[in-house]
Motif scaffolding. Structure first.
Motif, PDB file in Angstrom:
ATOM      1  N   UNK A 316      17.322 -10.347  71.918  1.00  0.00           N
ATOM      2  CA  UNK A 316      17.720 -11.246  72.988  1.00  0.00           C
ATOM      3  C   UNK A 316      18.247 -10.424  74.159  1.00  0.00           C
ATOM      4  N   UNK A 317      17.933 -10.839  75.377  1.00  0.00           N
ATOM      5  CA  UNK A 317      18.403 -10.117  76.562  1.00  0.00           C
ATOM      6  C   UNK A 317      19.017 -11.100  77.544  1.00  0.00           C
ATOM      7  N   UNK A 318      19.911 -10.618  78.381  1.00  0.00           N
ATOM      8  CA  UNK A 318      20.489 -11.452  79.425  1.00  0.00           C
ATOM      9  C   UNK A 318      19.392 -12.009  80.326  1.00  0.00           C
ATOM     10  N   UNK A 319      19.602 -13.208  80.840  1.00  0.00           N
ATOM     11  CA  UNK A 319      18.595 -13.860  81.666  1.00  0.00           C
ATOM     12  C   UNK A 319      18.194 -13.020  82.873  1.00  0.00           C
ATOM     13  N   UNK A 320      19.142 -12.269  83.429  1.00  0.00           N
ATOM     14  CA  UNK A 320      18.787 -11.468  84.602  1.00  0.00           C
ATOM     15  C   UNK A 320      17.928 -10.258  84.263  1.00  0.00           C
ATOM     16  N   UNK A 321      17.730  -9.993  82.949  1.00  0.00           N
ATOM     17  CA  UNK A 321      16.803  -8.931  82.535  1.00  0.00           C
ATOM     18  C   UNK A 321      15.403  -9.477  82.242  1.00  0.00           C
ATOM     19  N   UNK A 322      15.248 -10.770  82.276  1.00  0.00           N
ATOM     20  CA  UNK A 322      13.968 -11.364  81.900  1.00  0.00           C
ATOM     21  C   UNK A 322      12.788 -10.789  82.687  1.00  0.00           C
ATOM     22  N   UNK A 323      12.899 -10.586  84.009  1.00  0.00           N
ATOM     23  CA  UNK A 323      11.761  -9.996  84.727  1.00  0.00           C
ATOM     24  C   UNK A 323      11.468  -8.555  84.335  1.00  0.00           C
ATOM     25  N   UNK A 324      12.407  -7.913  83.643  1.00  0.00           N
ATOM     26  CA  UNK A 324      12.257  -6.508  83.293  1.00  0.00           C
ATOM     27  C   UNK A 324      11.790  -6.292  81.843  1.00  0.00           C
ATOM     28  N   UNK A 325      11.512  -7.393  81.135  1.00  0.00           N
ATOM     29  CA  UNK A 325      10.987  -7.255  79.778  1.00  0.00           C
ATOM     30  C   UNK A 325       9.542  -6.758  79.865  1.00  0.00           C
ATOM     31  N   UNK A 326       9.304  -5.554  79.376  1.00  0.00           N
ATOM     32  CA  UNK A 326       7.970  -4.963  79.448  1.00  0.00           C
ATOM     33  C   UNK A 326       7.133  -5.280  78.221  1.00  0.00           C
ATOM     34  N   UNK A 327       7.772  -5.371  77.051  1.00  0.00           N
ATOM     35  CA  UNK A 327       7.041  -5.687  75.831  1.00  0.00           C
ATOM     36  C   UNK A 327       8.020  -6.159  74.773  1.00  0.00           C
ATOM     37  N   UNK A 328       7.506  -6.906  73.801  1.00  0.00           N
ATOM     38  CA  UNK A 328       8.286  -7.340  72.636  1.00  0.00           C
ATOM     39  C   UNK A 328       7.329  -7.365  71.457  1.00  0.00           C
ATOM     40  N   UNK A 329       7.719  -6.756  70.355  1.00  0.00           N
ATOM     41  CA  UNK A 329       6.776  -6.530  69.261  1.00  0.00           C
ATOM     42  C   UNK A 329       7.420  -6.803  67.905  1.00  0.00           C
ATOM     43  N   UNK A 330       6.631  -7.385  66.998  1.00  0.00           N
ATOM     44  CA  UNK A 330       6.974  -7.442  65.578  1.00  0.00           C
ATOM     45  C   UNK A 330       6.080  -6.419  64.884  1.00  0.00           C
ATOM     46  N   UNK A 331       6.673  -5.394  64.320  1.00  0.00           N
ATOM     47  CA  UNK A 331       5.908  -4.280  63.749  1.00  0.00           C
ATOM     48  C   UNK A 331       5.538  -4.593  62.300  1.00  0.00           C
ATOM     49  N   UNK A 332       4.538  -5.440  62.131  1.00  0.00           N
ATOM     50  CA  UNK A 332       4.188  -5.901  60.788  1.00  0.00           C
ATOM     51  C   UNK A 332       3.275  -4.936  60.041  1.00  0.00           C
ATOM     52  N   UNK A 333       3.277  -3.682  60.480  1.00  0.00           N
ATOM     53  CA  UNK A 333       2.555  -2.645  59.739  1.00  0.00           C
ATOM     54  C   UNK A 333       3.524  -1.632  59.126  1.00  0.00           C
ATOM     55  N   UNK A 334       4.809  -1.968  59.109  1.00  0.00           N
ATOM     56  CA  UNK A 334       5.822  -1.076  58.553  1.00  0.00           C
ATOM     57  C   UNK A 334       6.374  -1.690  57.268  1.00  0.00           C
ATOM     58  N   UNK A 335       6.205  -1.001  56.149  1.00  0.00           N
ATOM     59  CA  UNK A 335       6.530  -1.556  54.842  1.00  0.00           C
ATOM     60  C   UNK A 335       7.624  -0.731  54.167  1.00  0.00           C
TER      61      UNK A 335
END
Length: 361
Positions: A316-335
Motif C-alpha cells: 500500500x502507498x500514500x495516495x500522493x505516490x499513486x502517479x509514481x507507482x511503476x509496477x506491482x507484482x505477485x511473484x508466483x514463481x518463488x516457492x
C-alpha cells in the motif's frame, strides 16, 4: 551540514522501470520494495529455488535468489518465527541501489545569486544490505518481522509507540518501521483471527487495527509519504481476491474487510496491485492438497490462476505516490513458503536531503 543529492547517476547495470509520467528519467530513480511472509526464516534459508528443503542453510537459497534476481532494494519479511540469536545477512549485490549517492557528504556553498553543491567522489563498491528485526518476546519463535535494506535509514521503530495498544506492550513483533529520506516504510504482519477465540478477533478489530490506523496517520502528518507492506490477513474483494472454495477464511469476514477499508480511506492509502490491475485475479497464498508439500512447485502450480488461493499480501502507498507507482507484482514463481512474495516499484524525484546526525547506518 546536510547530505543531499545532485544529478544522481542512473544505474547503468540495472534496467530502469518505464517512467509513469513525462518527467525525465534522469531526474527520477525507481525503488523496488519486496514483501514476503516466509513462514519461518530458517526454513526459507534452507530451501532452494525449486522448493526443495535442505537440512542446513544453503547459499543458493530461494530468499537470497529472489532479492538478487528481482533486484530488490528493500525486502520486508513477515512471520520470521525466529529468536534474536538467528540472523540473516543477504549477500551484497554487484550493482548499486538507485539512491546509492543519496547520502554522500556534500558541501553546500550559497551566495546571493546561486547555490552550488560539490559531492565527494562516489564509490563503485556495491552497498550491502543492513537488517532490522522485531522479534516476538511473548512467545519466542513466534510471529516476527524483519527488513533488509540497501538504502540508508534515518530512524527506526520496532512495534507501535508506547500507548497505542491501550497501555499493552507490543510483544508479538508484528510491526517494524523505517524512515528514509523520502518516505516512511512500515512492515506489518497482521494478526489472523482464524481458529482463534472470540476475544482474539475483538482485540484485532477494537485495539490492533485502530492502533495501526493511528500510527499510519501520525506518519502521514510528517509530510513524507508512507509505504505499508506485509501480510495483512485480509481479503478486500470476495469476488477477485479469493477463490470460491476459500471464502470461509477469516480475512473475508465483514469486520476484517471493513477495518481494511478504514485503513485505506482514513490513512489515504492505495493498493498498488489493484490500482494497476483492477480486475486481475491472482493470489499470494494457497492451501495445497493433503498429499503435497506447502512449499513445493507442484503444490502451487495453480495458485496464479483463478482456481485456488487468496490475496493476503499487499503493498500500500500514500495516495500522493499513486502517479509514481511503476509496477506491482505477485511473484508466483518463488516457492519457499505458503505465501508468494509481492513487490512494488515506485519512482522518486532525486531531491531529498537528510540531517547527517540522524543517519543510523
Amino acid at each position: 551540514m546536510y547530505r543531499s543529492i545532485a544529478d544522481i547517476e542512473s544505474r547503468n547495470c540495472w534496467p530502469m522501470t518505464q517512467e509513469v509520467d513525462s518527467v525525465s528519467s534522469s531526474k527520477r530513480s525507481t525503488l523496488k520494495i519486496g514483501s514476503w511472509n516466509v513462514c519461518g526464516l530458517q526454513s526459507v534459508l534452507r530451501t532452494d529455488s525449486k522448493g526443495v528443503k535442505h537440512k542446513q542453510r544453503i547459499d543458493n537459497n530461494v530468499l537470497d535468489n529472489w532479492l538478487h534476481d528481482e533486484e530488490i532494494d528493500i525486502a520486508c519479511l513477515q512471520e520470521t518465527r525466529c529468536k534474536p540469536e538467528v540472523s540473516w545477512k543477504p549477500p551484497a549485490t554487484r550493482c548499486q541501489p538507485p539512491f546509492a549517492n543519496l547520502f554522500l557528504h556534500h558541501q553546500v556553498h550559497q551566495s546571493e545569486h546561486k547555490s552550488t553543491t560539490t559531492a565527494q567522489p562516489t564509490t563503485t563498491k556495491p552497498r550491502a544490505y543492513t537488517t532490522y528485526a522485531h522479534y516476538c518476546t511473548d512467545k519466542p519463535g513466534y510471529s516476527g518481522t524483519m527488513i533488509a535494506t540497501r538504502i540508508p535509514v534515518i530512524k527506526r521503530q520496532r512495534g507501535f509507540p508506547v500507548g497505542y495498544l491501550e497501555n499493552e506492550k507490543d510483544q508479538e513483533g508484528r510491526v517494524i518501521a523505517l524512515e528514509f529520506a523520502q518516505f516512511h516504510l512500515v512492515n506489518v504482519y497482521a494478526p489472523s483471527t482464524g481458529h482463534k477465540p472470540a476475544e482474539r478477533s475483538l482485540h484485532r478489530s477494537r485495539v490492533w487495527e485502530p492502533a495501526l490506523r493511528k500510527y499510519i496517520a501520525r506518519l502521514q502528518e510528517t509530510n513524507k509519504p508512507v509505504i505499508l507492506v506485509g501480510d495483512l490477513n485480509v481479503i478486500p474483494d470476495t469476488q477477485l481476491d479469493v477463490s470460491a472454495d476459500m471464502t470461509w477464511m477469516s480475512g473475508a469476514k465483514d469486520e476484517v474487510r471493513k477495518n481494511h477499508q478504514l485503513l485505506l480511506s482514513q490513512c489515504k492509502l492505495v493498493d498498488s496491485y489493484r490500482h494497476l490491475f483492477p480486475t486481475e485475479r491472482r493470489y499470494s497464498w494457497a492451501i495445497p492438497s493433503k498429499s503435497e508439500s506447502r512449499t513445493t512447485k507442484d503444490s502451487k502450480k495453480n495458485c496464479n490462476t483463478s482456481t485456488s488461493g487468496s490475496r493476503l499480501d499487499f503493498c500500500l502507498v500514500s495516495e500522493n505516490l499513486k502517479p509514481q507507482i511503476a509496477s506491482a507484482t505477485i511473484h508466483d514463481d518463488r516457492f519457499g513458503s505458503d505465501h508468494f512474495p509481492v513487490s512494488v516499484s515506485v519512482s522518486f524525484f532525486n531531491n531529498a536531503a537528510a540531517d547527517v546526525s540522524e543517519i543510523i547506518n
